[in-house]
Design a protein around this motif. Sequence first.
Motif, PDB file in Angstrom:
ATOM      1  N   LEU D  26      22.981 -22.903   9.041  1.00  0.00           N
ATOM      2  CA  LEU D  26      24.099 -22.547   8.166  1.00  0.00           C
ATOM      3  C   LEU D  26      25.382 -23.189   8.708  1.00  0.00           C
ATOM      4  O   LEU D  26      25.588 -23.240   9.918  1.00  0.00           O
ATOM      5  N   PRO D  27      26.237 -23.667   7.821  1.00  0.00           N
ATOM      6  CA  PRO D  27      27.466 -24.347   8.270  1.00  0.00           C
ATOM      7  C   PRO D  27      28.541 -23.333   8.654  1.00  0.00           C
ATOM      8  O   PRO D  27      28.426 -22.144   8.352  1.00  0.00           O
ATOM      9  N   PRO D  28      29.596 -23.813   9.319  1.00  0.00           N
ATOM     10  CA  PRO D  28      30.710 -22.929   9.653  1.00  0.00           C
ATOM     11  C   PRO D  28      31.537 -22.611   8.400  1.00  0.00           C
ATOM     12  O   PRO D  28      31.363 -23.245   7.360  1.00  0.00           O
ATOM     13  N   ASP D  29      32.451 -21.662   8.541  1.00  0.00           N
ATOM     14  CA  ASP D  29      33.207 -21.186   7.384  1.00  0.00           C
ATOM     15  C   ASP D  29      34.103 -22.242   6.753  1.00  0.00           C
ATOM     16  O   ASP D  29      34.518 -22.089   5.611  1.00  0.00           O
ATOM     17  N   TYR D  30      34.419 -23.306   7.478  1.00  0.00           N
ATOM     18  CA  TYR D  30      35.313 -24.316   6.893  1.00  0.00           C
ATOM     19  C   TYR D  30      34.547 -25.435   6.195  1.00  0.00           C
ATOM     20  O   TYR D  30      35.139 -26.407   5.761  1.00  0.00           O
ATOM     21  N   SER D  31      33.241 -25.320   6.093  1.00  0.00           N
ATOM     22  CA  SER D  31      32.465 -26.498   5.725  1.00  0.00           C
ATOM     23  C   SER D  31      31.594 -26.338   4.491  1.00  0.00           C
ATOM     24  O   SER D  31      30.761 -27.172   4.221  1.00  0.00           O
ATOM     25  N   GLY D  32      31.775 -25.260   3.728  1.00  0.00           N
ATOM     26  CA  GLY D  32      30.966 -25.109   2.529  1.00  0.00           C
ATOM     27  C   GLY D  32      29.820 -24.138   2.738  1.00  0.00           C
ATOM     28  O   GLY D  32      28.698 -24.532   3.056  1.00  0.00           O
ATOM     29  N   CYS D  33      30.116 -22.854   2.583  1.00  0.00           N
ATOM     30  CA  CYS D  33      29.078 -21.827   2.757  1.00  0.00           C
ATOM     31  C   CYS D  33      28.509 -21.478   1.388  1.00  0.00           C
ATOM     32  O   CYS D  33      29.254 -21.230   0.434  1.00  0.00           O
ATOM     33  N   ALA D  34      27.193 -21.405   1.299  1.00  0.00           N
ATOM     34  CA  ALA D  34      26.527 -21.082   0.029  1.00  0.00           C
ATOM     35  C   ALA D  34      26.491 -19.568  -0.138  1.00  0.00           C
ATOM     36  O   ALA D  34      25.430 -18.947  -0.101  1.00  0.00           O
ATOM     37  N   ASP D  48      13.706 -11.468   8.690  1.00  0.00           N
ATOM     38  CA  ASP D  48      13.333 -12.155   9.936  1.00  0.00           C
ATOM     39  C   ASP D  48      13.855 -13.592  10.054  1.00  0.00           C
ATOM     40  O   ASP D  48      13.194 -14.443  10.660  1.00  0.00           O
ATOM     41  N   LEU D  49      15.004 -13.838   9.503  1.00  0.00           N
ATOM     42  CA  LEU D  49      15.558 -15.186   9.641  1.00  0.00           C
ATOM     43  C   LEU D  49      15.925 -15.471  11.091  1.00  0.00           C
ATOM     44  O   LEU D  49      16.386 -14.587  11.820  1.00  0.00           O
ATOM     45  N   HIS D  50      15.694 -16.712  11.479  1.00  0.00           N
ATOM     46  CA  HIS D  50      16.285 -17.242  12.716  1.00  0.00           C
ATOM     47  C   HIS D  50      17.439 -18.117  12.246  1.00  0.00           C
ATOM     48  O   HIS D  50      17.225 -19.203  11.710  1.00  0.00           O
ATOM     49  N   ILE D  51      18.653 -17.624  12.426  1.00  0.00           N
ATOM     50  CA  ILE D  51      19.826 -18.374  11.956  1.00  0.00           C
ATOM     51  C   ILE D  51      20.302 -19.323  13.048  1.00  0.00           C
ATOM     52  O   ILE D  51      20.487 -18.917  14.194  1.00  0.00           O
ATOM     53  N   ILE D  52      20.482 -20.576  12.657  1.00  0.00           N
ATOM     54  CA  ILE D  52      21.114 -21.556  13.531  1.00  0.00           C
ATOM     55  C   ILE D  52      22.494 -21.815  12.954  1.00  0.00           C
ATOM     56  O   ILE D  52      22.637 -22.451  11.901  1.00  0.00           O
ATOM     57  N   ALA D  53      23.523 -21.285  13.621  1.00  0.00           N
ATOM     58  CA  ALA D  53      24.891 -21.488  13.150  1.00  0.00           C
ATOM     59  C   ALA D  53      25.378 -22.832  13.676  1.00  0.00           C
ATOM     60  O   ALA D  53      25.250 -23.116  14.860  1.00  0.00           O
ATOM     61  N   VAL D  54      25.896 -23.662  12.807  1.00  0.00           N
ATOM     62  CA  VAL D  54      26.265 -25.034  13.195  1.00  0.00           C
ATOM     63  C   VAL D  54      27.778 -25.200  13.162  1.00  0.00           C
ATOM     64  O   VAL D  54      28.332 -25.582  12.153  1.00  0.00           O
ATOM     65  N   PRO D  55      28.433 -24.948  14.313  1.00  0.00           N
ATOM     66  CA  PRO D  55      27.867 -24.365  15.527  1.00  0.00           C
ATOM     67  C   PRO D  55      28.228 -22.889  15.655  1.00  0.00           C
ATOM     68  O   PRO D  55      27.722 -22.226  16.541  1.00  0.00           O
ATOM     69  N   VAL D  61      26.787 -15.046   8.197  1.00  0.00           N
ATOM     70  CA  VAL D  61      25.884 -14.570   9.248  1.00  0.00           C
ATOM     71  C   VAL D  61      26.014 -13.058   9.382  1.00  0.00           C
ATOM     72  O   VAL D  61      25.011 -12.327   9.465  1.00  0.00           O
ATOM     73  N   ASP D  62      27.246 -12.580   9.368  1.00  0.00           N
ATOM     74  CA  ASP D  62      27.467 -11.143   9.520  1.00  0.00           C
ATOM     75  C   ASP D  62      26.836 -10.365   8.365  1.00  0.00           C
ATOM     76  O   ASP D  62      26.185  -9.332   8.576  1.00  0.00           O
ATOM     77  N   MET D  63      26.979 -10.881   7.158  1.00  0.00           N
ATOM     78  CA  MET D  63      26.392 -10.225   5.988  1.00  0.00           C
ATOM     79  C   MET D  63      24.869 -10.160   6.083  1.00  0.00           C
ATOM     80  O   MET D  63      24.257  -9.135   5.782  1.00  0.00           O
ATOM     81  N   LEU D  64      24.271 -11.261   6.482  1.00  0.00           N
ATOM     82  CA  LEU D  64      22.804 -11.289   6.570  1.00  0.00           C
ATOM     83  C   LEU D  64      22.309 -10.334   7.652  1.00  0.00           C
ATOM     84  O   LEU D  64      21.272  -9.681   7.484  1.00  0.00           O
ATOM     85  N   ILE D  65      23.059 -10.230   8.750  1.00  0.00           N
ATOM     86  CA  ILE D  65      22.688  -9.254   9.781  1.00  0.00           C
ATOM     87  C   ILE D  65      22.784  -7.851   9.206  1.00  0.00           C
ATOM     88  O   ILE D  65      21.868  -7.030   9.360  1.00  0.00           O
ATOM     89  N   GLY D  66      23.885  -7.589   8.498  1.00  0.00           N
ATOM     90  CA  GLY D  66      24.075  -6.259   7.906  1.00  0.00           C
ATOM     91  C   GLY D  66      22.948  -5.891   6.953  1.00  0.00           C
ATOM     92  O   GLY D  66      22.524  -4.736   6.869  1.00  0.00           O
ATOM     93  N   ALA D  67      22.436  -6.888   6.251  1.00  0.00           N
ATOM     94  CA  ALA D  67      21.363  -6.648   5.274  1.00  0.00           C
ATOM     95  C   ALA D  67      19.994  -6.499   5.940  1.00  0.00           C
ATOM     96  O   ALA D  67      18.992  -6.298   5.255  1.00  0.00           O
ATOM     97  N   ALA D  75      23.811 -19.481  18.176  1.00  0.00           N
ATOM     98  CA  ALA D  75      25.184 -19.816  17.778  1.00  0.00           C
ATOM     99  C   ALA D  75      26.060 -19.987  18.995  1.00  0.00           C
ATOM    100  O   ALA D  75      25.827 -19.391  20.050  1.00  0.00           O
ATOM    101  N   ALA D  76      27.108 -20.805  18.831  1.00  0.00           N
ATOM    102  CA  ALA D  76      28.135 -20.918  19.861  1.00  0.00           C
ATOM    103  C   ALA D  76      29.102 -19.753  19.772  1.00  0.00           C
ATOM    104  O   ALA D  76      29.810 -19.465  20.742  1.00  0.00           O
ATOM    105  N   ALA D  77      29.135 -19.080  18.635  1.00  0.00           N
ATOM    106  CA  ALA D  77      29.985 -17.907  18.437  1.00  0.00           C
ATOM    107  C   ALA D  77      29.721 -17.349  17.049  1.00  0.00           C
ATOM    108  O   ALA D  77      29.230 -18.059  16.172  1.00  0.00           O
ATOM    109  N   VAL D  78      30.013 -16.075  16.885  1.00  0.00           N
ATOM    110  CA  VAL D  78      30.041 -15.468  15.556  1.00  0.00           C
ATOM    111  C   VAL D  78      31.342 -14.690  15.468  1.00  0.00           C
ATOM    112  O   VAL D  78      31.623 -13.837  16.315  1.00  0.00           O
ATOM    113  N   THR D  79      32.147 -15.017  14.481  1.00  0.00           N
ATOM    114  CA  THR D  79      33.494 -14.437  14.413  1.00  0.00           C
ATOM    115  C   THR D  79      33.977 -14.423  12.975  1.00  0.00           C
ATOM    116  O   THR D  79      33.540 -15.248  12.160  1.00  0.00           O
ATOM    117  N   MET D  80      34.854 -13.491  12.672  1.00  0.00           N
ATOM    118  CA  MET D  80      35.504 -13.490  11.366  1.00  0.00           C
ATOM    119  C   MET D  80      36.855 -14.195  11.441  1.00  0.00           C
ATOM    120  O   MET D  80      37.705 -14.020  10.568  1.00  0.00           O
TER     121      MET D  80
END
Lengths: 252, 252, 278, 278
Positions: D26-34, D48-55, D61-67, D75-80
């Motif tokens: 999945l791309p970062p927030d500045y790059s076109g999130c679907a 059971d997704l294995h998410i690869i955050a780039v980067p 990501v937070d929404m999918l975890i919540g679900a 990931a190099a980080a997860v942040t709002m």
Amino acid sequence: MTTVASATSAVSTTEIMIGAIAEMLAGLSHIAVGASSPIPGSAALLTRARSGGRTRVSVLGSRENNPFTDGGRELFDCAGQGRIDAFFLSGGQIDGGANINLVGVGDVGDYPRAEARFPGSFGSSYLYFVVPRVILFREEHTPRTLVEEVDFVSAPGTSPPEVYRPGGPHALVTSLCVFSFDRNRARFTLQSVHPGVTAAAVRAATAFDYDASAEVPQTPRLDAEGLALLRSTVAREVAETYPDFARRHWGV
Amino acid sequence: MTTVASATSAVSTTEIMIGAIAEMLAGLSHIAVGASSPIPGSAALLTRARSGGRTRVSVLGSRENNPFTDGGRELFDCAGQGRIDAFFLSGGQIDGGANINLVGVGDVGDYPRAEARFPGSFGSSYLYFVVPRVILFREEHTPRTLVEEVDFVSAPGTSPPEVYRPGGPHALVTSLCVFSFDRNRARFTLQSVHPGVTAAAVRAATAFDYDASAEVPQTPRLDAEGLALLRSTVAREVAETYPDFARRHWGV
Amino acid sequence: MPAQTTEILDLETLASRIPNGARIALPPDYSGCAMAAVRALMRRPVRDLHIIAVPAGGMQVDMLIGAGSVARVEAAAVTMGENGLAPRFTAALKSGEIEMWDATCPAIQAGLQAAEKGIPFMPLRGIIGSDLLRVRPDWKVIDNPLAEDGRRDPIVILPAITPDVTLFHALKADRYGNVWIGVRRELMLMAHASRQALVTVEQIEDVNFLEDPVLAAGTIPGLYITAIAEAKNGAWPIELSGAYPADRTAQADYVKAARTADGFAQWAAEVVHDRVPA
Amino acid sequence: MPAQTTEILDLETLASRIPNGARIALPPDYSGCAMAAVRALMRRPVRDLHIIAVPAGGMQVDMLIGAGSVARVEAAAVTMGENGLAPRFTAALKSGEIEMWDATCPAIQAGLQAAEKGIPFMPLRGIIGSDLLRVRPDWKVIDNPLAEDGRRDPIVILPAITPDVTLFHALKADRYGNVWIGVRRELMLMAHASRQALVTVEQIEDVNFLEDPVLAAGTIPGLYITAIAEAKNGAWPIELSGAYPADRTAQADYVKAARTADGFAQWAAEVVHDRVPA
């Protein structure tokens, strides 16, 4: 504050920090700034404004000041090529060896569970090694942030001699003071305290040990010209990337 | 020849070679073709025309048929990703183990001096390993080109089992015949001879040993429909990348 | 206020920035060759170049060899394409007057990518069993350290290629030194990997390409460009995509003339030293 | 006659192509999130997704975890970002309900580049002495085999990252599956490195981007794109460069609601399951 700060308004702590960082950047060719770093970003843009076009500033997440056209990896590649002279890192914890922790609080043995989880290391584990002048900044200066030893090393302050490391920590700027860092001794020295702050207050707020001379000077303020530039031209440039920050501090 | 070849003109050796190669490409998803390879290029474009849009053809140096947007490395990266099903290689020398030499004639101990110097290995040393179906082609079929052992191995025909090698040689097409290649036995078999060529003539023109059954069939010609397609739609597509070749063979 | 660190020079001054002995990266014939600048180098003449062809060389490499400017060629191939063998290259290898570092296309690209990333080497599949490994002692086979279950997995590793300078020609630059290259990303890789990049262009425009998101996508930022110079028809007689086709007659004339050293000298006297297209 | 191998689907069908357990980039927030496609995944819900955050990961990501859709985050980080910590990510790491593979930005990019090149690993400078090496047993320190004079030169090598699928949103695609991404080249890297790429776009145009040399420079060829689907405002409430800014109110509302599991569930009931922006 919603009006433009005049050149005669009192100098804020934020402006002291910006001035202190800008002093460390003078004469550099290329300064890069992370996405959520308005204080270093302002210092970098001030440096550029005073350089007559010789200093290049690349601000991640900025439309105006982001020159990259090769995707997210370009900043890191560019740093690996030796084309970035200065960068800025922060940390949920920073210790006396300039080790930084952006991962979390708690025993690393319990990883990934954490008492408190920070966002993550971002590019620190790499950029700290390859950018010659990394300036640490952390507004909150308390024993909770400036710790004796970080719980998780996102990036170490120093490395053994066999490790390729053209880069590393240069200084640490907080809301209270400026520390310089000696890479050979792996140790901070209290360089200056901000106006109204005592050396004793810094000592009390810092959980790690560091060196200090008997007489610690005050962090120099920007001169009138620099301050005027910061509050006018630079403030407008800052607003492009950090609108909330620019509005809050300079009403632009 | 300056007029369009009609569907009833005699089938040329070039068209026999194109037909033989096209047969090996049927059903593949993605065929890549090097810059100076008009015969394989024509076979690939014919395959695409018969696929109803299911076969992708990427022709290096073509404006119309080069889909790449990430620079010169993209073809090789794309092949490394397993996204290219077939490619074509030639050689100044090709030997019975399908080793190819694009560097030069002479003792490798004298390198870089050479009795005769060829242009160089291009991408062969890599693509021969990663593209599943590599088709060798060489119009000149003489003991000088099809040698017992190449003087310089640009790319080996086979590799020991521990070497990562999803790709390799599939067949060798010349102006006289088609050889298939058995990777386990590291040996060619004479598959078919072109119209008017005898198995004995192939043996006489080939310096390496190979297998052949007592009765070697003739290389099949394209059917009337395929030939008509090649001489019309495909010829015009070929002309975009190989104008001289298309003019010479089909007058387009 | 973008930084202004790219110098704007005239063609001869730009060419003078390439010192004797430089390790110089040159693009392939389809990607923008700075032929006017190469002729300026031949007039000087520059000496002892180590040419890195990215990944194959053509007319510009052959011309520089003919002019005696080349000590070493690192290339996956040198060829005149449809015009056949590169005559001065072929002759130089017969006589042994230049050193040759034979390579394969993706190895040169991987070496440049290593330099682009600031890493000392890059692994690459293939090559094992090729005589390239015999003639390239700087390439090495190691066992993949991440192979599963102690399985042997030999793989070639290639050292980073960091050219002293990259030289190419493009359609246009802007006054900040941003150079538009479209899909010719090998030029971006070369600029990233090299210590300096010198670029000639058909024209320098008084705008900022990076402000236009569509143009920006095909632009090398001025950050990587040391200097630019205008050179109209700067790629002649090579094609420049989007501007002009190859001058096939001039190319064929060259190949014919350059079959002998004398023929080359005569050709150079006429084309390089006198008849410089404006 | 370009090949037509990219499927054109509707949004729900496109989302259905991502199986449970997929390794998804999945791309970062500045790059076109679907984001519209992510909401479709949550409605299913995918597991059971294995998410690869780039980067780095953000709201998606937070929404999918919540679900409850996530087994593992790399990931190099997860942040709002300016909205602070990612609430469901932070809670999940406190409770230990997801596995975390902490990384650093260039390590994820290098791993994807290794997959892009078909090489099993990529070296990277830095990292040595970081606790990342303790928590990432798949990363390894070796001695640079090309170091001079037997000098020790430890360097980290990282395994290739080959996602099963890449999912992102872009401004536009053409009917051949070519997707224009402008300077957002990380999306191209992701598509190259992944086995499949699923892309939502604001609109599908009946042209061929590759025929326009200026557009082509910012285009991922359909060759790498498995399927596309139109999704108007498909990145909402994230910004889409060149189309619309972030909906900062919606983002702040999310962060506030998602502080607790109940708050998240209520938010999801409203925003994900009912109020799907057209």
